[in-house]
Design a protein around this motif. Sequence first.
Motif, PDB file in Angstrom:
ATOM      1  N   LYS A 114       0.823  -1.206   0.000  1.00 45.40           N
ATOM      2  CA  LYS A 114       0.000   0.000   0.000  1.00 45.40           C
ATOM      3  C   LYS A 114       0.858   1.259   0.000  1.00 45.40           C
ATOM      4  CE  LYS A 114      -3.350   2.424   2.945  1.00 45.40           C
ATOM      5  NZ  LYS A 114      -4.174   2.313   4.176  1.00 45.40           N
ATOM      6  N   TYR A 115       1.857   1.305   0.882  1.00 43.05           N
ATOM      7  CA  TYR A 115       2.619   2.539   1.033  1.00 43.05           C
ATOM      8  C   TYR A 115       3.817   2.640   0.092  1.00 43.05           C
ATOM      9  CZ  TYR A 115      -0.288   3.505   5.072  1.00 43.05           C
ATOM     10  OH  TYR A 115      -1.357   3.753   5.889  1.00 43.05           O
ATOM     11  N   THR A 116       4.467   1.517  -0.228  1.00 48.65           N
ATOM     12  CA  THR A 116       5.602   1.625  -1.146  1.00 48.65           C
ATOM     13  C   THR A 116       5.142   1.952  -2.566  1.00 48.65           C
ATOM     14  OG1 THR A 116       5.589  -0.777  -1.541  1.00 48.65           O
ATOM     15  CG2 THR A 116       7.068   0.059   0.172  1.00 48.65           C
ATOM     16  N   LYS A 190      22.100   5.358   1.490  1.00 43.63           N
ATOM     17  CA  LYS A 190      21.133   6.352   1.016  1.00 43.63           C
ATOM     18  C   LYS A 190      19.994   5.684   0.253  1.00 43.63           C
ATOM     19  CE  LYS A 190      22.630  10.081  -0.988  1.00 43.63           C
ATOM     20  NZ  LYS A 190      23.438  10.970  -1.868  1.00 43.63           N
ATOM     21  N   ARG A 191      20.340   4.729  -0.592  1.00 46.73           N
ATOM     22  CA  ARG A 191      19.313   4.024  -1.358  1.00 46.73           C
ATOM     23  C   ARG A 191      18.339   3.300  -0.430  1.00 46.73           C
ATOM     24  NH1 ARG A 191      17.787  -0.795  -3.295  1.00 46.73           N
ATOM     25  NH2 ARG A 191      19.282  -1.845  -1.938  1.00 46.73           N
ATOM     26  N   GLN A 192      18.881   2.669   0.597  1.00 53.46           N
ATOM     27  CA  GLN A 192      18.030   1.933   1.532  1.00 53.46           C
ATOM     28  C   GLN A 192      17.126   2.876   2.328  1.00 53.46           C
ATOM     29  OE1 GLN A 192      19.955  -0.202   4.812  1.00 53.46           O
ATOM     30  NE2 GLN A 192      18.560  -1.914   4.474  1.00 53.46           N
ATOM     31  N   MET A 193      17.672   3.991   2.797  1.00 52.32           N
ATOM     32  CA  MET A 193      16.868   4.977   3.523  1.00 52.32           C
ATOM     33  C   MET A 193      15.751   5.519   2.644  1.00 52.32           C
ATOM     34  SD  MET A 193      17.725   5.762   6.746  1.00 52.32           S
ATOM     35  CE  MET A 193      17.186   7.465   6.940  1.00 52.32           C
ATOM     36  N   GLU A 194      16.089   5.870   1.415  1.00 48.16           N
ATOM     37  CA  GLU A 194      15.101   6.478   0.514  1.00 48.16           C
ATOM     38  C   GLU A 194      13.980   5.514   0.161  1.00 48.16           C
ATOM     39  OE1 GLU A 194      18.139   9.676  -1.640  1.00 48.16           O
ATOM     40  OE2 GLU A 194      17.580   7.834  -2.686  1.00 48.16           O
ATOM     41  N   LYS A 195      14.321   4.250  -0.091  1.00 45.34           N
ATOM     42  CA  LYS A 195      13.305   3.264  -0.453  1.00 45.34           C
ATOM     43  C   LYS A 195      12.458   2.854   0.744  1.00 45.34           C
ATOM     44  CE  LYS A 195      14.302   2.724  -4.836  1.00 45.34           C
ATOM     45  NZ  LYS A 195      13.340   3.088  -5.901  1.00 45.34           N
ATOM     46  N   CYS A 198      10.542   6.288   1.828  1.00 48.05           N
ATOM     47  CA  CYS A 198      10.027   7.124   0.742  1.00 48.05           C
ATOM     48  C   CYS A 198      10.457   8.579   0.940  1.00 48.05           C
ATOM     49  CB  CYS A 198       8.504   7.023   0.665  1.00 48.05           C
ATOM     50  SG  CYS A 198       7.799   7.710  -0.838  1.00 48.05           S
ATOM     51  N   ILE A 199      11.764   8.784   1.110  1.00 50.52           N
ATOM     52  CA  ILE A 199      12.317  10.116   1.333  1.00 50.52           C
ATOM     53  C   ILE A 199      13.425  10.360   0.311  1.00 50.52           C
ATOM     54  CG2 ILE A 199      11.826  10.026   3.804  1.00 50.52           C
ATOM     55  CD1 ILE A 199      14.778   9.422   4.320  1.00 50.52           C
ATOM     56  N   LYS A 200      13.985  11.564   0.351  1.00 53.17           N
ATOM     57  CA  LYS A 200      15.121  11.905  -0.502  1.00 53.17           C
ATOM     58  C   LYS A 200      16.229  12.472   0.376  1.00 53.17           C
ATOM     59  CE  LYS A 200      17.514  12.763  -4.236  1.00 53.17           C
ATOM     60  NZ  LYS A 200      18.092  11.653  -5.021  1.00 53.17           N
ATOM     61  N   ILE A 201      17.397  11.818   0.358  1.00 57.22           N
ATOM     62  CA  ILE A 201      18.568  12.335   1.073  1.00 57.22           C
ATOM     63  C   ILE A 201      19.246  13.362   0.176  1.00 57.22           C
ATOM     64  CG2 ILE A 201      20.752  11.766   2.189  1.00 57.22           C
ATOM     65  CD1 ILE A 201      18.412  10.522   3.607  1.00 57.22           C
ATOM     66  N   ILE A 202      19.480  14.566   0.717  1.00 57.12           N
ATOM     67  CA  ILE A 202      19.990  15.677  -0.085  1.00 57.12           C
ATOM     68  C   ILE A 202      21.278  16.205   0.540  1.00 57.12           C
ATOM     69  CG2 ILE A 202      19.489  17.990  -0.978  1.00 57.12           C
ATOM     70  CD1 ILE A 202      16.504  17.312  -0.714  1.00 57.12           C
ATOM     71  N   THR A 203      22.305  16.390  -0.270  1.00 58.70           N
ATOM     72  CA  THR A 203      23.541  16.990   0.217  1.00 58.70           C
ATOM     73  C   THR A 203      23.432  18.519   0.137  1.00 58.70           C
ATOM     74  OG1 THR A 203      24.611  17.050  -1.948  1.00 58.70           O
ATOM     75  CG2 THR A 203      24.830  15.008  -0.672  1.00 58.70           C
ATOM     76  N   HIS A 204      24.336  19.208   0.812  1.00 53.36           N
ATOM     77  CA  HIS A 204      24.346  20.672   0.754  1.00 53.36           C
ATOM     78  C   HIS A 204      24.624  21.175  -0.657  1.00 53.36           C
ATOM     79  CE1 HIS A 204      23.693  22.074   4.843  1.00 53.36           C
ATOM     80  NE2 HIS A 204      24.451  21.084   5.286  1.00 53.36           N
TER      81      HIS A 204
END
Length: 275
Positions: A114-116, A190-195, A198-204
Motif C-alpha cells: 500500500k505505502y511503497t 542512502k538508497r536503503q533509507m530512501e526506499k 520514501c524520502i530523498k537524502i539531499i547533500t548541501h
Amino acid sequence: MLHDRYYIKDFAMTKIRPLAVLVVVGILCQTLFLQRQFSDGDDDYPISPPQTQQVSPTGGNVISNPHSIPKDDEMFDPIDRPMAARDIFTMPPFEVCGRMAAIPPEKEHQTINKYTSQCPTIVAYDDPIFLIEGQDPFGRTGNKLLGFLHALEKARKTGRIVGVVLDSWALPVVTNFFISIKDGDIEEWKRQMEKTFCIKIITHEELPKYTNLVRRDAKDIFIYTGDSDDDLEEYIDFQTYHIRNLFRHYNNGDGVNSENKKVRNMCLSLDEIFG
C-alpha cells in the motif's frame, strides 16, 4: 453532550496510541545510549569521508501522484517494485532480535504494498519537498524520532516527499539505532533509507537546485500530529508502519551512524528490558 465527551475521549486515546509506542522506542534507545555512555572503548570508527554525487537535472515534475496509484493488491513489475515491496515475496515473518511481532505476514504484505506503491521512482528538482534540515533538534531521542515520523505524516498529507539534508538533526538519531552505514557504503545506505521511508537524502551541494521546498524548524515538525479531519485509522496505520520500518532494520552492532561513530547492538537493550 455526553456523546461528545465520549467522542473526544476516544479521539484522544486513539491519537495517543502511536505516541505510546514511541515512548517504548525512546526507552529502548535511551537504554542503549546509557550503555554506550558507560562502556569502555572508542566510539570512533574510521571510514572514508562521505562522497557526494551530483544529480542531473531531469526537467519537469515526475513525482508520482499518491492519489492515482495502483490498487493495493496489484503486483508490481519485479524490476520496478520499490525495495520493500520486492522483499515481501521472500520476507519471513517480522521479528526483532528473535522475537516475533504480533502482525500476520499477510497483513504486513498488504501494508507494505500500500505505502511503497506511493513512492516516486525519481525526484526532480521542482518536485514538492518537505525539508528536514539544520542541526538544532527539539528535545532528545524520543522527540527526534517523533519529529521524523511527524515529517513523514505531514508530507503524506500534503502530497510532498520528505527531503532530509545529509547533516541534519534527524539522521544521527535514526542511524544510532536503525539502518547503520555498513562497509562505508554511503550510496547503498542512502538508497536503503530512501526506499524504506520514501524520502530523498539531499547533500548541501544539491540543496540549492531544489526549487519547491517547505521549510519548518524541528519544534514545528515535532508538534504536528495530524489535522482535525484526519482518518484516525489511516493515521495509526501509517505511523505504526514506519515504526515497524525502523525496527525492521535495527542495528546489530555492525557499521556506523551518520556521524561515523560505531553503532551498538539494539538487541542488548531489548534483552536487558525483556530478558
